[in-house]
Design a protein around this motif. Sequence first.
Motif, PDB file in Angstrom:
ATOM      1  N   UNK A 249       0.808  -1.215   0.000  1.00 27.35           N
ATOM      2  CA  UNK A 249       0.000   0.000   0.000  1.00 27.35           C
ATOM      3  C   UNK A 249       0.844   1.269   0.000  1.00 27.35           C
ATOM      4  N   UNK A 250       2.001   1.212   0.623  1.00 25.51           N
ATOM      5  CA  UNK A 250       2.862   2.396   0.647  1.00 25.51           C
ATOM      6  C   UNK A 250       3.339   2.753  -0.755  1.00 25.51           C
ATOM      7  N   UNK A 251       3.651   1.749  -1.573  1.00 26.97           N
ATOM      8  CA  UNK A 251       4.094   2.019  -2.941  1.00 26.97           C
ATOM      9  C   UNK A 251       2.953   2.600  -3.770  1.00 26.97           C
ATOM     10  N   UNK A 252       1.731   2.142  -3.541  1.00 29.15           N
ATOM     11  CA  UNK A 252       0.577   2.711  -4.245  1.00 29.15           C
ATOM     12  C   UNK A 252       0.383   4.166  -3.830  1.00 29.15           C
ATOM     13  N   UNK A 253       0.540   4.431  -2.547  1.00 31.83           N
ATOM     14  CA  UNK A 253       0.402   5.799  -2.044  1.00 31.83           C
ATOM     15  C   UNK A 253       1.458   6.715  -2.651  1.00 31.83           C
ATOM     16  N   UNK A 254       2.701   6.219  -2.772  1.00 30.44           N
ATOM     17  CA  UNK A 254       3.766   7.018  -3.385  1.00 30.44           C
ATOM     18  C   UNK A 254       3.449   7.297  -4.852  1.00 30.44           C
ATOM     19  N   UNK A 255       2.885   6.324  -5.537  1.00 31.76           N
ATOM     20  CA  UNK A 255       2.512   6.545  -6.942  1.00 31.76           C
ATOM     21  C   UNK A 255       1.444   7.629  -7.052  1.00 31.76           C
ATOM     22  N   UNK A 256       0.486   7.624  -6.136  1.00 29.72           N
ATOM     23  CA  UNK A 256      -0.536   8.679  -6.127  1.00 29.72           C
ATOM     24  C   UNK A 256       0.112  10.046  -5.909  1.00 29.72           C
ATOM     25  N   UNK A 257       1.061  10.115  -4.963  1.00 31.97           N
ATOM     26  CA  UNK A 257       1.749  11.381  -4.698  1.00 31.97           C
ATOM     27  C   UNK A 257       2.518  11.869  -5.924  1.00 31.97           C
ATOM     28  N   UNK A 258       3.173  10.935  -6.634  1.00 31.56           N
ATOM     29  CA  UNK A 258       3.929  11.340  -7.832  1.00 31.56           C
ATOM     30  C   UNK A 258       2.993  11.912  -8.887  1.00 31.56           C
ATOM     31  N   UNK A 259       1.809  11.354  -8.997  1.00 32.20           N
ATOM     32  CA  UNK A 259       0.854  11.877  -9.975  1.00 32.20           C
ATOM     33  C   UNK A 259       0.467  13.315  -9.634  1.00 32.20           C
ATOM     34  N   UNK A 260       0.320  13.602  -8.352  1.00 35.44           N
ATOM     35  CA  UNK A 260      -0.033  14.967  -7.960  1.00 35.44           C
ATOM     36  C   UNK A 260       1.130  15.925  -8.221  1.00 35.44           C
ATOM     37  N   UNK A 261       2.343  15.462  -7.942  1.00 32.96           N
ATOM     38  CA  UNK A 261       3.512  16.327  -8.110  1.00 32.96           C
ATOM     39  C   UNK A 261       3.836  16.573  -9.578  1.00 32.96           C
ATOM     40  N   UNK A 262       3.698  15.537 -10.408  1.00 26.75           N
ATOM     41  CA  UNK A 262       4.084  15.648 -11.820  1.00 26.75           C
ATOM     42  C   UNK A 262       2.950  16.173 -12.701  1.00 26.75           C
ATOM     43  N   UNK A 263       1.720  16.034 -12.219  1.00 26.92           N
ATOM     44  CA  UNK A 263       0.582  16.410 -13.041  1.00 26.92           C
ATOM     45  C   UNK A 263       0.249  15.377 -14.102  1.00 26.92           C
ATOM     46  N   UNK A 264       0.885  14.205 -14.018  1.00 24.83           N
ATOM     47  CA  UNK A 264       0.654  13.155 -15.000  1.00 24.83           C
ATOM     48  C   UNK A 264      -0.396  12.185 -14.469  1.00 24.83           C
ATOM     49  N   UNK A 265      -1.484  11.925 -15.230  1.00 26.19           N
ATOM     50  CA  UNK A 265      -2.542  11.055 -14.740  1.00 26.19           C
ATOM     51  C   UNK A 265      -2.043   9.654 -14.386  1.00 26.19           C
ATOM     52  N   UNK A 266      -2.713   9.043 -13.410  1.00 29.35           N
ATOM     53  CA  UNK A 266      -2.367   7.705 -12.946  1.00 29.35           C
ATOM     54  C   UNK A 266      -3.615   6.830 -13.022  1.00 29.35           C
ATOM     55  N   UNK A 267      -3.491   5.702 -13.734  1.00 29.77           N
ATOM     56  CA  UNK A 267      -4.554   4.707 -13.796  1.00 29.77           C
ATOM     57  C   UNK A 267      -4.181   3.562 -12.864  1.00 29.77           C
ATOM     58  N   UNK A 268      -4.994   3.344 -11.856  1.00 24.22           N
ATOM     59  CA  UNK A 268      -4.784   2.281 -10.882  1.00 24.22           C
ATOM     60  C   UNK A 268      -5.706   1.122 -11.250  1.00 24.22           C
ATOM     61  N   UNK A 269      -5.126  -0.045 -11.515  1.00 26.29           N
ATOM     62  CA  UNK A 269      -5.911  -1.197 -11.945  1.00 26.29           C
ATOM     63  C   UNK A 269      -6.002  -2.210 -10.808  1.00 26.29           C
TER      64      UNK A 269
END
Length: 203
Positions: free
Chosen positions: A76-96
């Motif tokens: 879950x921590x890695x998923x949370x970090x991916x969400x944070x990167x999407x906010x910082x980069x402005x690049x959309x994230x699709x979670x499957x």
Amino acid sequence: MRQIALPLPLPNESAPRIVVGNANAAAVDAMADASRWPFRTAVLSGQPRCGKTLLGRWFQQSGAGDVLDDADRLDETSVFHAWNRAQESGRPLLVISDAMLGTWQITLPDLRSRLGAALHLEIGAPDDMMMGELIALHAEMRSLPLDEAAIAYLVPRCERSHLAAEQIVAAIDRLSLERKQPPTLSVWREALNEITGAARSAT
């Protein structure tokens, strides 16, 4: 009914195609405009073999954003970090995820609240028209001759799922090879008996 092809096929292979129908059209349309996603994040869920990973590949290879597949099986921590990167980069994230958010037991409160605020996309059960297209596509991929009469016979007798469409074609192909003959009504019937019997045994 339409199909979309992945833009980057593997060498010496035709581009994998995705049947777009009642079960996934809303998800495909949403993925075509990720700029509208809340918090730049969408969660795509659905039953196994329903095409989630193929849609994720199409989304990523089209340059629309990043993909986190099998997210419900990841730390879950890695998923949370991916969400944070999407906010910082402005690049959309699709979670499957195989699991819907209602059944995905997320223990990390921050991750649970953030994914809860994301756009929720679900691939549902195909209707008759989409089942026919799925069976035809799987048959084409195997170079298996299944005409309209075969599809008209199979569709109303199959479970409404992407997995069932894949399984029935695989069973027909195997039985035809074992008998060394083109698929006929007797082969269609035996294949249906196999997959419906297997489904009953699994319940």
